[in-house]
Motif scaffolding. Structure first.
Motif, mmCIF file in Angstrom:
data_model
loop_
_atom_site.group_PDB
_atom_site.id
_atom_site.type_symbol
_atom_site.label_atom_id
_atom_site.label_comp_id
_atom_site.label_asym_id
_atom_site.label_seq_id
_atom_site.Cartn_x
_atom_site.Cartn_y
_atom_site.Cartn_z
ATOM 1 N N GLY A 20 0.757 -1.229 0.102
ATOM 2 C CA GLY A 20 0.006 0.076 0.014
ATOM 3 C C GLY A 20 0.953 1.295 -0.005
ATOM 4 N N GLU A 21 2.108 1.331 0.700
ATOM 5 C CA GLU A 21 2.693 2.627 0.788
ATOM 6 C C GLU A 21 3.448 2.540 -0.521
ATOM 7 O OE1 GLU A 21 7.059 3.075 2.984
ATOM 8 O OE2 GLU A 21 5.343 3.080 4.409
ATOM 9 N N GLN A 22 4.023 1.690 -1.303
ATOM 10 C CA GLN A 22 4.396 1.774 -2.518
ATOM 11 C C GLN A 22 3.730 2.375 -3.265
ATOM 12 O OE1 GLN A 22 7.749 1.384 -3.403
ATOM 13 N NE2 GLN A 22 7.984 1.108 -1.163
ATOM 14 N N ALA A 26 3.690 6.025 -5.342
ATOM 15 C CA ALA A 26 3.474 6.128 -6.815
ATOM 16 C C ALA A 26 2.482 7.223 -7.112
ATOM 17 C CB ALA A 26 3.272 4.679 -7.349
ATOM 18 N N LEU A 27 1.484 7.158 -6.649
ATOM 19 C CA LEU A 27 0.571 8.089 -6.953
ATOM 20 C C LEU A 27 0.772 9.521 -6.633
ATOM 21 C CD1 LEU A 27 -2.843 6.142 -5.556
ATOM 22 C CD2 LEU A 27 -2.221 6.671 -7.981
ATOM 23 N N VAL A 41 8.715 9.091 -14.882
ATOM 24 C CA VAL A 41 8.222 7.453 -15.315
ATOM 25 C C VAL A 41 9.694 6.554 -15.077
ATOM 26 C CG1 VAL A 41 8.692 6.104 -17.491
ATOM 27 C CG2 VAL A 41 7.434 8.201 -17.312
ATOM 28 N N HIS A 42 10.883 6.994 -14.772
ATOM 29 C CA HIS A 42 11.884 6.295 -14.060
ATOM 30 C C HIS A 42 11.557 5.576 -12.769
ATOM 31 C CE1 HIS A 42 15.809 4.181 -13.578
ATOM 32 N NE2 HIS A 42 16.053 5.142 -12.738
ATOM 33 N N ARG A 47 8.981 1.597 -8.899
ATOM 34 C CA ARG A 47 7.917 1.208 -7.814
ATOM 35 C C ARG A 47 7.357 -0.165 -8.156
ATOM 36 N NH1 ARG A 47 8.684 4.146 -3.356
ATOM 37 N NH2 ARG A 47 9.031 6.370 -4.018
ATOM 38 N N CYS A 48 6.880 -0.354 -9.701
ATOM 39 C CA CYS A 48 6.609 -1.556 -10.132
ATOM 40 C C CYS A 48 7.470 -2.548 -9.884
ATOM 41 C CB CYS A 48 6.076 -1.463 -11.486
ATOM 42 S SG CYS A 48 4.558 -0.254 -12.145
#
Length: 302
Positions: A20-22, A26-27, A41-42, A47-48
Motif C-alpha cells: 500500500g505504501e509503494q 507512486a500516486l 517514469v523512471h 515502484r512496479c
C-alpha cells in the motif's frame, strides 16, 4: 514503514502495508511537479519492480500472484516507450565515454560519434512528442488506484516464516540457475533472464535488511552492483537492436558502434560472472536457514 519488514508477527498485514505504501508513493509521484517526465517514469517503473519483487516473495502462498504480477508488469510496460529512447541516449553516451578513455585507440572518431548521438537524440525528441505525458501518468495512476483496492484483500496462506521463506529460497535458486545458464550460453537473452531474478533477490534482501542491517547491507550493495552490470549489458543489446533497424545512419557508423558494443558486453559479462559466483556460493537451503536466523532478530511486536 518503508520497503522492509519490521517485526516477526503479522506477515500478511506487513506485506499489505508495504504494498500500500509503494502504491501511495507512486500516486504521489504521478501528481508531483518539478521533475521531468523521464525522471517520473523512471521512478514509477522502479515502484512496479519493487511490487513485483514483493509478490515473488509471497508467490508460493499467494493465489492471486499471476493476476497481480501481470497487473504491475503491464502498468510498467505502459510507461516503457516514454523511457526507452532516453535510456538509449544514456547508454550510448556511457559507451562513448568508455571509448574516449582509450585515447588514440578509440574505436569511434568524433564525427561518427556525433552522427550517432544526434540520431538517438532525434529519436528521443520524436518519442517525447508522440504523446501527452500527462495522459500517460493519469492512465498509470488509474491502474495503481485499482491495485490499491485489491491489496486490501490480499491473503497469504500458511503460517510462520515459510510464508516468505519459500519465495526467498525459490527466487535465490532461480538466480543461481540463471547464472549457470548464462555461463553456458553467453547471450543477451540469457544474461537478461539472470538479471531479472538477481533484481528480485535484491528486493528480497531489502525487505529483510532490517533483521540484520550490518550483515545484509553489504550483500544488498553487491547485488545492486551485479544488477547494474547486467542492466548495462541488456541496454547495450537493445542499443544494438535499435541501431540495426536505423535507416538514418550509414552502415559504417552502425558497424563501428556494434563492434564497440560487443567488446563492452564481454567486459561486463566477465565482471558479472565473477561477482555472481560469489553471491551465489551458498546453496538455497543454506541461505534460507541463514535468513530465518536473521528473522528472529526482529522484535515480535512493534
Amino acid at each position: 514503514m518503508g520497503f522492509a519488514f519490521t517485526r516477526q508477527r503479522n506477515i500478511g498485514k506487513q506485506v499489505r502495508a508495504i504494498a500500500g505504501e509503494q502504491i501511495d508513493k507512486a500516486l504521489a509521484e504521478c501528481e508531483a511537479t518539478g521533475k521531468s517526465l523521464d525522471e517520473t517514469v523512471h521512478g514509477l517503473r522502479r515502484r512496479c519492480k519493487k511490487m513485483r519483487g514483493l509478490l515473488r516473495l509471497i508467490e508460493p502462498h499467494f493465489k492471486d500472484f499471476v493476476l497481480e504480477n501481470r497487473a504491475f508488469r503491464d502498468a510498467a510496460d505502459g510507461l516503457a516507450g516514454a523511457r526507452d529512447s532516453a535510456v538509449m541516449v544514456e547508454t550510448f553516451q556511457a559507451l562513448l565515454a568508455k571509448d574516449i578513455q582509450r585515447g588514440t585507440k578509440a574505436r569511434l572518431d568524433a564525427e561518427q560519434a556525433g552522427r550517432v548521438l544526434r540520431r538517438l537524440q532525434e529519436r528521443l525528441g520524436e518519442a517525447a512528442g508522440s504523446g501527452d505525458g500527462r495522459d500517460l501518468l493519469m492512465a498509470f495512476a488509474g491502474l495503481m488506484r485499482a491495485a490499491g483496492k485489491r491489496v486490501e484483500d490480499w491473503s497469504i496462506r500458511g503460517s510462520g516464516f515459510s510464508r516468505i521463506g519459500d519465495g526467498l529460497e525459490t527466487t535465490y535458486r532461480q538466480m543461481r540457475e540463471g547464472m549457470q545458464a548464462a555461463m553456458e550460453d553467453v547471450t543477451a537473452a540469457a544474461l537478461h533472464d539472470w538479471r531479472k531474478d538477481t533484481k528480485y533477490h535484491w528486493h528480497h534482501v531489502s525487505l529483510f535488511e532490517g533483521c540484520a542491517p550490518e550483515l545484509l547491507a553489504g550483500r544488498k550493495t553487491l547485488l545492486d552492483d551485479l544488477g547494474e552490470l547486467l542492466g548495462d549489458h541488456h541496454n547495450l543489446a537493445v542499443l544494438d537492436e535499435t541501431l540495426s533497424g536505423e535507416r538514418g545512419l550509414a552502415g559504417s557508423d552502425i558497424m563501428a558502434v556494434q563492434k564497440l558494443i560487443v567488446e563492452r558486453q564481454a567486459e561486463l559479462a566477465e565482471r558479472a560472472f565473477a561477482l555472481g559466483r560469489q553471491l551465489t556460493a551458498e546453496k538455497p537451503a543454506t541461505l534460507r536457514r541463514r535468513f530465518e536466523d536473521y528473522w528472529v532478530l526482529l522484535p515480535v511486536e512493534k
